[in-house]
Scaffold this motif. Structure first.
Motif, PDB file in Angstrom:
ATOM      1  N   GLY A 162      45.198 -14.784  -1.960  1.00  0.00           N
ATOM      2  CA  GLY A 162      46.301 -13.888  -2.286  1.00  0.00           C
ATOM      3  C   GLY A 162      46.547 -13.799  -3.790  1.00  0.00           C
ATOM      4  N   GLN A 163      46.454 -14.940  -4.443  1.00  0.00           N
ATOM      5  CA  GLN A 163      46.753 -14.965  -5.887  1.00  0.00           C
ATOM      6  C   GLN A 163      45.701 -14.236  -6.729  1.00  0.00           C
ATOM      7  OE1 GLN A 163      49.188 -19.112  -5.452  1.00  0.00           O
ATOM      8  NE2 GLN A 163      47.931 -18.964  -7.277  1.00  0.00           N
ATOM      9  N   LYS A 164      44.482 -14.113  -6.193  1.00  0.00           N
ATOM     10  CA  LYS A 164      43.439 -13.405  -6.965  1.00  0.00           C
ATOM     11  C   LYS A 164      43.800 -11.940  -7.189  1.00  0.00           C
ATOM     12  CE  LYS A 164      40.568 -11.763  -3.154  1.00  0.00           C
ATOM     13  NZ  LYS A 164      39.426 -11.991  -2.272  1.00  0.00           N
ATOM     14  N   THR A 165      44.722 -11.410  -6.381  1.00  0.00           N
ATOM     15  CA  THR A 165      45.046  -9.978  -6.478  1.00  0.00           C
ATOM     16  C   THR A 165      45.721  -9.631  -7.814  1.00  0.00           C
ATOM     17  OG1 THR A 165      47.199 -10.273  -5.369  1.00  0.00           O
ATOM     18  CG2 THR A 165      45.297  -9.733  -3.970  1.00  0.00           C
ATOM     19  N   ALA A 166      46.281 -10.620  -8.491  1.00  0.00           N
ATOM     20  CA  ALA A 166      46.867 -10.349  -9.809  1.00  0.00           C
ATOM     21  C   ALA A 166      45.777  -9.924 -10.793  1.00  0.00           C
ATOM     22  CB  ALA A 166      47.603 -11.587 -10.322  1.00  0.00           C
ATOM     23  N   ALA A 167      44.602 -10.519 -10.665  1.00  0.00           N
ATOM     24  CA  ALA A 167      43.475 -10.129 -11.530  1.00  0.00           C
ATOM     25  C   ALA A 167      43.051  -8.692 -11.217  1.00  0.00           C
ATOM     26  CB  ALA A 167      42.305 -11.093 -11.332  1.00  0.00           C
ATOM     27  N   ASN A 187      48.662 -27.462 -11.134  1.00  0.00           N
ATOM     28  CA  ASN A 187      47.768 -27.937 -10.082  1.00  0.00           C
ATOM     29  C   ASN A 187      46.433 -27.182 -10.122  1.00  0.00           C
ATOM     30  OD1 ASN A 187      47.661 -29.933  -8.125  1.00  0.00           O
ATOM     31  ND2 ASN A 187      48.268 -28.566  -6.467  1.00  0.00           N
ATOM     32  N   ALA A 188      46.353 -26.188 -10.995  1.00  0.00           N
ATOM     33  CA  ALA A 188      45.124 -25.433 -11.306  1.00  0.00           C
ATOM     34  C   ALA A 188      44.681 -24.435 -10.239  1.00  0.00           C
ATOM     35  CB  ALA A 188      43.974 -26.367 -11.680  1.00  0.00           C
ATOM     36  N   GLY A 189      45.547 -24.152  -9.281  1.00  0.00           N
ATOM     37  CA  GLY A 189      45.215 -23.146  -8.275  1.00  0.00           C
ATOM     38  C   GLY A 189      45.185 -21.748  -8.872  1.00  0.00           C
ATOM     39  N   ASN A 190      46.108 -21.468  -9.772  1.00  0.00           N
ATOM     40  CA  ASN A 190      46.223 -20.099 -10.273  1.00  0.00           C
ATOM     41  C   ASN A 190      45.049 -19.701 -11.161  1.00  0.00           C
ATOM     42  OD1 ASN A 190      47.759 -17.762 -10.003  1.00  0.00           O
ATOM     43  ND2 ASN A 190      48.824 -18.086 -11.934  1.00  0.00           N
ATOM     44  N   ILE A 191      44.624 -20.592 -12.039  1.00  0.00           N
ATOM     45  CA  ILE A 191      43.487 -20.237 -12.909  1.00  0.00           C
ATOM     46  C   ILE A 191      42.239 -20.061 -12.040  1.00  0.00           C
ATOM     47  CG2 ILE A 191      42.873 -22.644 -13.511  1.00  0.00           C
ATOM     48  CD1 ILE A 191      42.222 -21.554 -16.344  1.00  0.00           C
ATOM     49  N   THR A 192      42.136 -20.858 -10.990  1.00  0.00           N
ATOM     50  CA  THR A 192      41.026 -20.726 -10.032  1.00  0.00           C
ATOM     51  C   THR A 192      41.073 -19.348  -9.362  1.00  0.00           C
ATOM     52  OG1 THR A 192      41.126 -23.112  -9.613  1.00  0.00           O
ATOM     53  CG2 THR A 192      40.014 -21.763  -7.947  1.00  0.00           C
ATOM     54  N   ALA A 193      42.286 -18.932  -8.982  1.00  0.00           N
ATOM     55  CA  ALA A 193      42.464 -17.650  -8.293  1.00  0.00           C
ATOM     56  C   ALA A 193      42.157 -16.472  -9.223  1.00  0.00           C
ATOM     57  CB  ALA A 193      43.889 -17.544  -7.770  1.00  0.00           C
ATOM     58  N   TYR A 194      42.644 -16.534 -10.463  1.00  0.00           N
ATOM     59  CA  TYR A 194      42.361 -15.450 -11.412  1.00  0.00           C
ATOM     60  C   TYR A 194      40.862 -15.297 -11.644  1.00  0.00           C
ATOM     61  CZ  TYR A 194      47.012 -13.955 -12.882  1.00  0.00           C
ATOM     62  OH  TYR A 194      48.260 -13.388 -12.916  1.00  0.00           O
ATOM     63  N   TRP A 195      40.184 -16.427 -11.781  1.00  0.00           N
ATOM     64  CA  TRP A 195      38.743 -16.342 -12.043  1.00  0.00           C
ATOM     65  C   TRP A 195      38.022 -15.727 -10.840  1.00  0.00           C
ATOM     66  CZ3 TRP A 195      35.780 -15.302 -15.601  1.00  0.00           C
ATOM     67  CH2 TRP A 195      34.410 -15.551 -15.548  1.00  0.00           C
ATOM     68  N   LEU A 196      38.439 -16.106  -9.641  1.00  0.00           N
ATOM     69  CA  LEU A 196      37.877 -15.508  -8.433  1.00  0.00           C
ATOM     70  C   LEU A 196      38.125 -13.997  -8.441  1.00  0.00           C
ATOM     71  CD1 LEU A 196      36.579 -15.875  -5.587  1.00  0.00           C
ATOM     72  CD2 LEU A 196      38.899 -16.249  -4.705  1.00  0.00           C
ATOM     73  N   PHE A 198      38.797 -11.924 -11.027  1.00  0.00           N
ATOM     74  CA  PHE A 198      38.023 -11.211 -12.060  1.00  0.00           C
ATOM     75  C   PHE A 198      36.543 -11.166 -11.701  1.00  0.00           C
ATOM     76  CE2 PHE A 198      41.709 -12.246 -14.916  1.00  0.00           C
ATOM     77  CZ  PHE A 198      42.031 -10.923 -15.204  1.00  0.00           C
ATOM     78  N   THR A 199      36.054 -12.233 -11.078  1.00  0.00           N
ATOM     79  CA  THR A 199      34.645 -12.276 -10.690  1.00  0.00           C
ATOM     80  C   THR A 199      34.365 -11.243  -9.594  1.00  0.00           C
ATOM     81  OG1 THR A 199      34.488 -14.592 -11.322  1.00  0.00           O
ATOM     82  CG2 THR A 199      32.850 -13.804  -9.749  1.00  0.00           C
ATOM     83  N   GLU A 200      35.277 -11.148  -8.621  1.00  0.00           N
ATOM     84  CA  GLU A 200      35.091 -10.147  -7.554  1.00  0.00           C
ATOM     85  C   GLU A 200      35.222  -8.722  -8.109  1.00  0.00           C
ATOM     86  OE1 GLU A 200      37.490 -10.905  -4.085  1.00  0.00           O
ATOM     87  OE2 GLU A 200      36.547 -12.834  -3.715  1.00  0.00           O
ATOM     88  N   ALA A 201      36.194  -8.523  -9.002  1.00  0.00           N
ATOM     89  CA  ALA A 201      36.385  -7.190  -9.585  1.00  0.00           C
ATOM     90  C   ALA A 201      35.129  -6.759 -10.345  1.00  0.00           C
ATOM     91  CB  ALA A 201      37.602  -7.202 -10.518  1.00  0.00           C
ATOM     92  N   HIS A 202      34.507  -7.708 -11.009  1.00  0.00           N
ATOM     93  CA  HIS A 202      33.269  -7.435 -11.746  1.00  0.00           C
ATOM     94  C   HIS A 202      32.132  -7.116 -10.773  1.00  0.00           C
ATOM     95  CE1 HIS A 202      29.636  -8.954 -14.049  1.00  0.00           C
ATOM     96  NE2 HIS A 202      30.083  -7.940 -14.785  1.00  0.00           N
ATOM     97  N   ALA A 203      32.028  -7.926  -9.726  1.00  0.00           N
ATOM     98  CA  ALA A 203      30.955  -7.727  -8.741  1.00  0.00           C
ATOM     99  C   ALA A 203      31.094  -6.370  -8.030  1.00  0.00           C
ATOM    100  CB  ALA A 203      30.968  -8.860  -7.723  1.00  0.00           C
ATOM    101  N   MET A 204      32.337  -5.918  -7.860  1.00  0.00           N
ATOM    102  CA  MET A 204      32.545  -4.639  -7.167  1.00  0.00           C
ATOM    103  C   MET A 204      32.452  -3.442  -8.120  1.00  0.00           C
ATOM    104  SD  MET A 204      35.385  -5.644  -4.288  1.00  0.00           S
ATOM    105  CE  MET A 204      36.533  -6.372  -5.408  1.00  0.00           C
ATOM    106  N   GLY A 205      32.206  -3.734  -9.384  1.00  0.00           N
ATOM    107  CA  GLY A 205      32.035  -2.657 -10.355  1.00  0.00           C
ATOM    108  C   GLY A 205      33.333  -2.081 -10.891  1.00  0.00           C
TER     109      GLY A 205
END
Ligand code: AN7
Length: 351
Positions: A162-167, A187-196, A198-205
Motif C-alpha cells: 500500500g505504501q508504495k503507491t506514494a511513489a 523501522n525502515a518500512g517506508n523507504i523499502t516501500a518507496y523503492w519498490l 519507484f522500481t515498479e513505476a520504472h519497470a512499467m515505463g
C-alpha cells in the motif's frame, strides 16, 4: 468521490475478487513546491509530499487500508501492532471502520500526545509497554503466533504494498522520477516501500529513471548508519525512535540499488528544519518528518550541489500529532488585550 488507494491502484496491489475495496480517503496527497528551502539548499526544484494529509494524519493509512482489507478477506476479526504512534492511530481508525477489535502496543512515555489521543478516540485497546518500540514489536510477533491476530506492522507485506503507491503518485505528478527522495527512517518500512514503488513505476515505463533514495535517521537512533542495533534509542522525533529496524535489509537494498545514502541528523538539525518548514513553508509537520528536510539541508551545507536537480522530501506526518514538541520548542507570539480598539490598534501599529 476520491478513489482511495485500493480502488485507484487495484491492478498493482494484492487485490482479488474477494478483497473488500474500502477507503477512508487515503492517498492522492499533495506534492507542494518549496518556496524557501529550495533556494536555501540550491535545489533546481524541491517538492514536499504531504503525507500528513492522509485521514489519520500520516502515511501509514496507505498501507493500513491494504493490510486491513486483506485481514477482512481472511475473515480475521482482530488486528494488532506495535507502534511509535502513527501506526497505532491508523490501525485504530481502519479497525474501527471495518468493525475489528484493535490492540496497539506502544512504548510508555514515548508516544506523541496526538497519536495516543487518536488510538483512544477510535476505541482501540492500548497497551503501554514499559520498554522500547523494539521490545513491543518483539512481543507482537510472538503474540500473533499464539492468538488469532493479524499483525499490521510493516512486517506485514500488505503494508509495504500500500505504501508504495506514494511513489506512483510522485511519478504521476512530476511526469517521471525525481533525482533524489529524502525519507525519514525508523523501522525502515517506508523507504523499502518507496523503492519498490519507484522500481515498479520504472519497470512499467511510467518513469525512465529511478531516484536516489536518501534515508535519514536521528543521530540517537541511527542503527543503519552505525551498522549495528542501538540498545537505547533516543531522539526528540519519537516516531523514528527505533533501535533495530525490522526492514533493515530493505533500507540497505534501497540505498545500494539506487546509489543513495542513509545518513543521520541531530535533534537540533531536526528542530531547525521543523521550524523552517512551519515558518517559511507553511507546512506544520511532526519532528520525524522534518528529519527528511534536515537531511537535505545537512548535505547542502556539506557542499553538495543540487543545481538543476529535482528533489522530493517526504513529509510523513502532521505537526498536530505532537503538540508538546511544538510548545516546548517555540517562543509563542501571543499577547492578551482588553476588548478595546485603542490598545489593540496601538499594539499592532508597528507591524
Ligand atoms: C511520521 O507508527 O513506526 O521507517 O509505529 O510515524 O517505515 O518506520 C512510525 C514511523 C517516519 C518512519 N515518519 O517510517 C509507527 C512507526 C513518521 C512516522 C516514520 C514513522 P518507517
Amino acid at each position: 468521490m476520491k478513489q482511495g488507494v485500493l480502488q485507484r491502484y487495484r491492478e498493482y496491489l494484492p487485490v482479488n475478487d474477494s478483497t473488500p475495496i474500502l477507503s477512508l480517503g487515503e492517498g492522492d496527497t499533495p506534492l507542494v513546491r518549496s518556496r524557501a528551502i529550495e533556494g536555501i539548499t540550491g535545489c533546481g526544484e524541491l517538492y514536499f509530499k504531504l503525507e500528513g494529509c492522509n485521514p489519520t494524519g500520516s502515511f501509514k493509512d496507505r498501507g493500513m487500508v491494504v493490510a486491513v482489507a486483506k485481514a477482512m478477506e481472511a475473515e480475521c476479526k482482530s488486528i494488532v501492532c506495535a507502534s511509535t504512534g502513527n501506526t497505532s492511530a491508523s490501525a485504530a481508525a481502519y479497525g474501527a471502520y471495518c468493525g475489528m477489535s484493535t490492540t496497539v502496543l506502544v512504548p510508555k512515555g514515548n508516544v506523541a500526545r496526538g497519536k495516543l489521543t487518536q488510538a483512544i478516540a477510535y476505541g482501540a485497546r492500548v497497551a503501554l509497554i514499559d520498554g522500547s518500540f523494539d521490545s513491543a514489536l518483539k512481543l507482537v510477533r510472538v503474540l500473533s503466533e499464539r492468538l488469532p491476530l493479524v499483525v499490521v506492522n510493516s512486517v506485514n507485506p500488505n503494508r509495504i504494498q500500500g505504501q508504495k503507491t506514494a511513489a506512483f503518485e510522485i511519478v504521476d505528478d512530476l511526469g517521471g522520477a525525481p533525482d533524489e527522495v529524502y525519507v525519514p527512517v525508523g523501522n525502515a518500512g517506508n523507504i523499502t516501500a518507496y523503492w519498490l514503488g519507484f522500481t515498479e513505476a520504472h519497470a512499467m515505463g511510467w518513469a525512465s529513471s529511478r531516484p536516489k533514495m536518501m534515508g535519514i535517521q536521528a543521530e540517537g537512533a541511527a542503527p543503519i548508519v552505525k551498522g549495528e542495533p542501538v540498545d537505547n534509542p533516543e531522539t526528540i522525533a519519537s516516531a523514528i525512535r527505533v533501535g533495530s529496524p525490522a526492514s533493515w535489509k530493505g533500507a540497505l537494498r534501497a540505498r545500494d540499488e539506487s546509489g543513495g545514502n542513509i545518513g543521520m541528523v541531530s535533534d537540533d538539525d531536526i528542530i531547525e528544519a521543523y521550524h523552517l518548514m512551519a515558518k517559511r513553508e507553511g507546512v506544520f509537520c511532526e519532528p520525524a518528518s522534518a528529519a527528511s528536510v534536515a537531511g537535505l539541508i545537512k548535505r547542502a551545507r556539506q557542499g553538495e550541489s543540487f543545481e538543476g536537480k529535482r528533489m522530493v522530501c517526504i513529509i510523513t506526518g502532521t505537526g498536530l500529532k505532537d503538540p508538546d514538541i511544538a510548545e516546548q520548542t517555540n517562543t509563542p507570539f501571543i499577547e492578551e488585550f482588553p476588548a478595546e480598539l485603542e490598545s489593540v490598534e496601538r499594539a499592532l501599529a508597528f507591524v
